[in-house]
Design a protein around this motif. Structure first.
Motif, PDB file in Angstrom:
ATOM      1  N   ALA A 737      58.386-117.730   4.686  1.00  0.00           N
ATOM      2  CA  ALA A 737      59.313-116.632   4.950  1.00  0.00           C
ATOM      3  C   ALA A 737      59.436-115.749   3.719  1.00  0.00           C
ATOM      4  CB  ALA A 737      60.676-117.190   5.338  1.00  0.00           C
ATOM      5  N   SER A 738      59.876-114.540   3.928  1.00  0.00           N
ATOM      6  CA  SER A 738      60.023-113.589   2.828  1.00  0.00           C
ATOM      7  C   SER A 738      61.054-114.092   1.826  1.00  0.00           C
ATOM      8  CB  SER A 738      60.458-112.226   3.370  1.00  0.00           C
ATOM      9  OG  SER A 738      59.509-111.745   4.290  1.00  0.00           O
ATOM     10  N   GLU A 739      60.942-113.571   0.613  1.00  0.00           N
ATOM     11  CA  GLU A 739      61.845-114.002  -0.453  1.00  0.00           C
ATOM     12  C   GLU A 739      63.294-113.727  -0.084  1.00  0.00           C
ATOM     13  OE1 GLU A 739      62.648-113.260  -5.237  1.00  0.00           O
ATOM     14  OE2 GLU A 739      61.350-111.902  -4.081  1.00  0.00           O
ATOM     15  N   TRP A 740      63.573-112.547   0.485  1.00  0.00           N
ATOM     16  CA  TRP A 740      64.964-112.218   0.796  1.00  0.00           C
ATOM     17  C   TRP A 740      65.540-113.126   1.880  1.00  0.00           C
ATOM     18  CZ3 TRP A 740      67.267-110.369   5.266  1.00  0.00           C
ATOM     19  CH2 TRP A 740      66.419-110.021   6.328  1.00  0.00           C
ATOM     20  N   ILE A 741      64.656-113.563   2.783  1.00  0.00           N
ATOM     21  CA  ILE A 741      65.093-114.500   3.823  1.00  0.00           C
ATOM     22  C   ILE A 741      65.387-115.867   3.218  1.00  0.00           C
ATOM     23  CG2 ILE A 741      64.346-115.786   5.865  1.00  0.00           C
ATOM     24  CD1 ILE A 741      65.107-112.990   6.557  1.00  0.00           C
ATOM     25  N   LEU A 742      64.486-116.341   2.385  1.00  0.00           N
ATOM     26  CA  LEU A 742      64.663-117.660   1.789  1.00  0.00           C
ATOM     27  C   LEU A 742      65.928-117.726   0.950  1.00  0.00           C
ATOM     28  CD1 LEU A 742      60.978-118.393   0.669  1.00  0.00           C
ATOM     29  CD2 LEU A 742      62.205-119.423   2.583  1.00  0.00           C
ATOM     30  N   LYS A 743      66.145-116.717   0.130  1.00  0.00           N
ATOM     31  CA  LYS A 743      67.313-116.740  -0.753  1.00  0.00           C
ATOM     32  C   LYS A 743      68.614-116.525   0.024  1.00  0.00           C
ATOM     33  CE  LYS A 743      64.910-115.463  -4.971  1.00  0.00           C
ATOM     34  NZ  LYS A 743      64.830-114.523  -6.104  1.00  0.00           N
ATOM     35  N   SER A 744      68.573-115.673   1.044  1.00  0.00           N
ATOM     36  CA  SER A 744      69.781-115.472   1.862  1.00  0.00           C
ATOM     37  C   SER A 744      70.155-116.755   2.604  1.00  0.00           C
ATOM     38  CB  SER A 744      69.556-114.330   2.862  1.00  0.00           C
ATOM     39  OG  SER A 744      69.339-113.107   2.194  1.00  0.00           O
ATOM     40  N   VAL A 745      69.131-117.413   3.168  1.00  0.00           N
ATOM     41  CA  VAL A 745      69.387-118.671   3.875  1.00  0.00           C
ATOM     42  C   VAL A 745      69.846-119.753   2.904  1.00  0.00           C
ATOM     43  CG1 VAL A 745      68.269-120.554   5.149  1.00  0.00           C
ATOM     44  CG2 VAL A 745      67.847-118.174   5.806  1.00  0.00           C
ATOM     45  N   GLU A 746      69.299-119.717   1.689  1.00  0.00           N
ATOM     46  CA  GLU A 746      69.731-120.690   0.672  1.00  0.00           C
ATOM     47  C   GLU A 746      71.230-120.525   0.379  1.00  0.00           C
ATOM     48  OE1 GLU A 746      68.823-121.932  -3.964  1.00  0.00           O
ATOM     49  OE2 GLU A 746      67.762-120.258  -3.028  1.00  0.00           O
ATOM     50  N   ILE A 747      71.681-119.279   0.285  1.00  0.00           N
ATOM     51  CA  ILE A 747      73.103-119.020   0.046  1.00  0.00           C
ATOM     52  C   ILE A 747      73.937-119.570   1.201  1.00  0.00           C
ATOM     53  CG2 ILE A 747      74.853-117.204  -0.155  1.00  0.00           C
ATOM     54  CD1 ILE A 747      72.702-115.510  -1.562  1.00  0.00           C
ATOM     55  N   LEU A 748      73.541-119.240   2.420  1.00  0.00           N
ATOM     56  CA  LEU A 748      74.300-119.698   3.587  1.00  0.00           C
ATOM     57  C   LEU A 748      74.259-121.221   3.705  1.00  0.00           C
ATOM     58  CD1 LEU A 748      73.253-117.050   6.281  1.00  0.00           C
ATOM     59  CD2 LEU A 748      75.171-117.007   4.687  1.00  0.00           C
ATOM     60  N   ASP A 749      73.066-121.780   3.497  1.00  0.00           N
ATOM     61  CA  ASP A 749      72.916-123.229   3.639  1.00  0.00           C
ATOM     62  C   ASP A 749      73.775-123.970   2.614  1.00  0.00           C
ATOM     63  OD1 ASP A 749      71.687-125.485   4.915  1.00  0.00           O
ATOM     64  OD2 ASP A 749      70.502-125.755   3.096  1.00  0.00           O
TER      65      ASP A 749
END
Length: 895
Positions: A737-749
């Protein structure tokens, strides 16, 4: 006048009816006048002599008629004398005349002899020589009192003269017996004393015009006998022995340099008071153990009167009054720093539990105030001698009376409960102090709680200021003009953490100190960031369990002082007042805790959350690997609030409900209207926590979404993110997945996992749904305003949509999952290559229409809007519009 039922009319020999003779005789108040009337003629004489109602009237006046079947009528009139002629009431009308004449014949001579003829020398009356014992003379005088009532009915002035003389004789008689009792009692001749007391008890005086009261005279004798001892044991000098000056500041309960000597109070009550009262009861009990001629009087009224007189006239209204006045005077002395404030500082500054020890300024150990029931001092009365005196003196009064050696006395076959009666004396005469105590203690508790909470808040503010000062002291202004790179920032933050972790370590040499100071120099911006970080980390400590423990301990200490009074036979009304005061203190405690601690703490926490902007210092924190979780800190704060709520609830159940102070309904019968004020305050607390929880989640959601937005900006998301032209560009992500997706999901997770076990599932579900909706809004905004998606980039777009879909499926956020199901369908529209085959444009248009009808989330117009983000939209727009609407823009002609 006694009503007489008229007999049937009858006629005398001289023509006068018997009824007339009867009515005339009734109108004679004087017995002699009636007898003179009877001498009118023989018939009249016979009629009056045989009219029993006339004689019954006189018997009733002197108490010798009793119209009951139980009255004896077999009295031997020839054997009765002046001491027993009025002791045998009869009920036979046929004996009335004979009995009355016999009584009159017996009693009239001694009355005339003692009260008329020989009054000046009545001691030498023959009848007194005949009846020479005190007991017989008492019976004689009792009969004389009754016999004089005949003169009272006659309304004769002679009666008043006779009463005065008899009253004087009785006063001399009682006084003589009392003096003799004193002489015999000093010689411990208890048999003779009992005999004399029995004589007094046989002196029955029912005429209110005679002022002599034998029983009262006897009581006054015993009171006078012990009055000197009472005065000694309650001497005013004891006050100065009870309150002594003390300069030992480590001792508890010292008020303005004075200390209450509980040991002296113990000596007063358990020693002196118990000793003299036990001596009295031993002496009185020894008297009444003897068998006498009469048991008309017992020791009960004497003992009760002695104790009541001692308590009221000498102890409570005497010495204790002076003790209380002195206590108030000392309490009102002004001093710069109160004792309670010092104790509160000891408790809050590291001594969170009342069982720990504190250290005073001199370094000596100070044992904190205990809450044990046996301790006369706790934090609520340590700064007031009046508050120390009232409950302790009440306790000593009651406990001393309960331990006295009361005689074993039976009253109507039931053992006399001296303890109950004497305790009622204490509560009656001590009641003003108890009421004042009840009135003042809630205010004392309130003021103490307010000072405690305010002091804790003040210490918290001071600690925060000190922390900020320590950090700002490390700022090196000379480096402010320099541009600081990532490595420099890393170094400065490393110095901060070294400072926090090892600030107490001191270098042994001057050289090392200088190096340490240089290492600790940081920039001003880094200092401000560290202060912000510390504030965020400090959210979870804005409300304190330890402070709540101290607050509840204060309330418990107040309850100990109040409920201690109920253990010692207080009245039902006073118990109700005590219970109501306990309830009032609890509700006031809840108000203080909420308004001065809970609400300010959550308000500060919410403000900190609002001001927290990860974008301001995210890069710098990344350099130090410092994780900031403001929402998690807030949830920990909420958990602290829940713990405090549970503590308050347990305290309420144990201290108020289980002890019967508050009557609480249970189960289905419990509603808001039936709740006590205490339960309503707890419910209010719970409601406030729920409100702050909701507000905090809302603010935290905004913070998290702001962090996601900042992450998107940092990742450089723009129109080229999915506008890929070659496989080389696509291969850079390596099927990830794109970097912005990975980092955004990391924040939510991260936040989802942190909250997994912190809050209720229902609240967590709402939180996740709200986050999902916000993320969908961001995603749609990016898709419609920023993304441009090529056929090659659609592969990456689909990967990102699937990644988001899997994430929300993992946490079962169903509404958000539905959105990404639709996005997964819509993302297929970007894979259709329309560059070489125009049939593909028609297929794309057909799919847009079908997906707009079937995706279940987005309307056809919204699907159409998404498709316009294709990189080749300008080329295929006409063809797609032709399929969707049946014409293209070229088909539109202006007429």
């Amino acid at each position: 006048m006694i009503p007489i039922v008229p007999e049937p009319p009858a006629t005398l020999e001289n023509g006068i009816p018997k009824l007339i003779v009867h009515l005339i005789a009734l109108n004679f108040c004087n017995f002699h006048d009636m007898l003179n009337f009877s001498l009118v003629n023989k018939s009249c004489y016979n009629t009056i002599l045989n009219d029993s109602s006339l004689w019954i009237r006189y018997l009733k006046i002197i108490g010798s008629w009793e119209a009951t079947d139980n009255s004896p009528n077999n009295v031997d009139f020839s054997s009765i004398s002046a001491i027993d002629c009025l002791s045998h009431p009869i009920s036979d009308p046929n004996l009335a005349r004979e009995y009355f004449i016999r009584i009159y014949t017996i009693m009239n001579p001694p009355v005339n002899e003692m009260l008329l003829k020989n009054y000046a020398n009545f001691q030498n009356s023959p009848i007194l020589r005949e009846f020479d014992s005190p007991s017989l003379q008492a019976k004689l005088f009792s009969n004389m009192v009754k016999f004089l009532l005949l003169y009272k009915v006659e309304r004769s002035a002679k009666y008043h003269s006779l009463v005065i003389r008899l009253d004087t004789i009785l006063d001399l008689f009682v006084g003589t017996i009392i003096r003799e009792i004193g002489i015999k009692l000093d010689k411990k001749q208890y048999v003779e004393v009992k005999s004399l007391i029995d004589a007094l008890s046989q002196l029955e005086i029912d005429d209110p015009e005679i002022g002599v009261d034998p029983l009262n005279s006897l009581l006054e004798f015993f009171i006078a006998r012990y009055s000197e001892t009472y005065s000694k044991v309650t001497d005013d000098s004891i006050v100065s022995e009870i309150f002594v000056k003390s300069t030992d500041k480590s001792n508890q309960g010292i008020v303005h340099g004075f200390k209450l000597q509980f040991s002296r109070l113990d000596m007063l009550f358990s020693g002196d008071m118990a000793s003299i009262l036990n001596e009295e009861m031993l002496e009185v009990g020894s008297i009444f153990k003897q068998v006498g001629d009469s048991d008309n009087i017992s020791e009960v009224p004497i003992i009760l009167k002695l104790i009541e007189t001692f308590l009221n006239s000498y102890l409570i209204s005497g010495l204790i009054d002076k003790i209380m006045i002195k206590a108030r005077e000392i309490d009102q002395i002004e001093e710069e720093v109160g004792t309670e404030k010092k104790q509160l500082e000891q408790l809050i500054n590291g001594d969170s539990g009342a069982s720990k020890e504190a250290v005073n300024e001199s370094g000596s150990t100070v044992t904190p105030i205990s809450s044990d029931d046996d301790s006369p001092i706790n934090i609520m009365n340590a700064n007031s001698l009046f508050f120390q005196c009232v409950p302790y003196i009440h306790y000593k009064l009651i406990s001393t009376l309960q331990n006295l050696q009361f005689p074993e006395t039976m009253v109507e076959h039931i053992k006399m409960d001296y303890i109950k009666v004497t305790c009622e004396f204490v509560n009656f005469y001590y009641d003003p102090y108890l009421l004042e105590f009840l009135e003042k203690l809630p205010k004392q508790c309130h003021d103490s709680l307010v000072r405690m909470v305010d002091m804790w808040e003040s210490i918290k503010i001071d600690d925060k200021k000190n922390m900020e000062t320590d950090i700002l002291r490390m700022v090196d202004d000379s480096h402010e003009h320099k541009k600081i790179g990532p490595f420099d920032i890393f170094s400065t933050f490393t110095n901060i953490f070294k400072f926090n972790n090892g600030s107490s370590n001191k270098s042994s040499t001057k050289h090392t100190k200088v190096e340490t100071e240089n290492e600790r120099k940081i920039t001003k911006i880094s200092a401000n960031l560290q202060i912000l970080l510390s504030n965020v980390e400090g959210i979870k400590s804005l409300i304190s369990v330890d402070l709540t423990v101290l607050v509840l301990q204060h309330v418990k200490n107040s309850y100990d002082l109040l409920l201690g009074l109920t253990k010692y036979s207080t009245t039902e009304d006073l118990n109700k007042q005590l219970y109501q005061t306990c309830s009032d203190i609890f509700t006031d405690m809840m108000k203080v805790l909420l308004s001065r601690h809970i609400e300010p703490g959550f308000t500060e926490a919410l403000n900190t959350l609002r001001n927290y902007k990860p974008s301001d210092f995210q890069d710098r924190l990344k350099a130090t690997s410092v994780a900031v979780a403001p929402l998690n800190n807030f949830i920990e704060l909420v958990n602290v609030g829940d713990l405090i709520l549970q503590m308050v609830g347990v305290f309420y159940q144990r201290e108020l409900v289980f002890s019967g102070i508050v009557k609480a309904k249970k189960g289905k019968y419990k509603d808001f209207l039936s709740m006590s004020d205490c339960e309503k305050s707890i419910t209010k607390f719970e409601s406030i926590l729920d409100t702050y929880m909701a507000d905090g989640l809302d603010i935290s959601i905004n913070v998290i979404i702001s962090e996601v937005n900042y992450t998107i900006l940092r990742c450089g998301v723009n129109d080229s993110t999915y506008n890929m032209k070659s496989m080389e560009e696509l291969a850079k992500n390596q099927d990830k997945a794109s970097e912005w997706i990975l980092k955004s999901v990391e924040i939510l997770d991260t936040h989802f996992m942190l909250l997994e076990k912190s809050i209720d599932k229902s609240i967590l579900d709402v939180f996740r749904q709200e986050i999902g909706e916000r993320l969908i809004a961001i995603f749609i905004k990016l898709l419609t305003k920023r993304f441009v998606i090529s056929v090659m980039g659609a592969i990456q777009f689909i990967t990102d949509v699937n990644y988001l879909y899997d994430f929300f499926v993992k946490y079962r956020v169903k509404p958000t999952v539905q959105y990404f199901i639709s996005f997964k369908q819509i993302s297929q529209l970007y894979l259709i290559d329309c560059s070489e085959d125009r049939k593909q444009c028609k297929e794309l248009g057909r799919l847009v229409v079908e997906l707009g009808r079937e995706n279940g989330v987005f309307s056809p117009e919204e699907v159409y809007q998404f498709v316009t983000r294709r990189a080749d939209w300008a080329k295929i727009k006409k063809a797609v519009d032709k399929i969707m609407y049946g014409f293209s823009s070229d088909d539109c002609i202006i007429m």
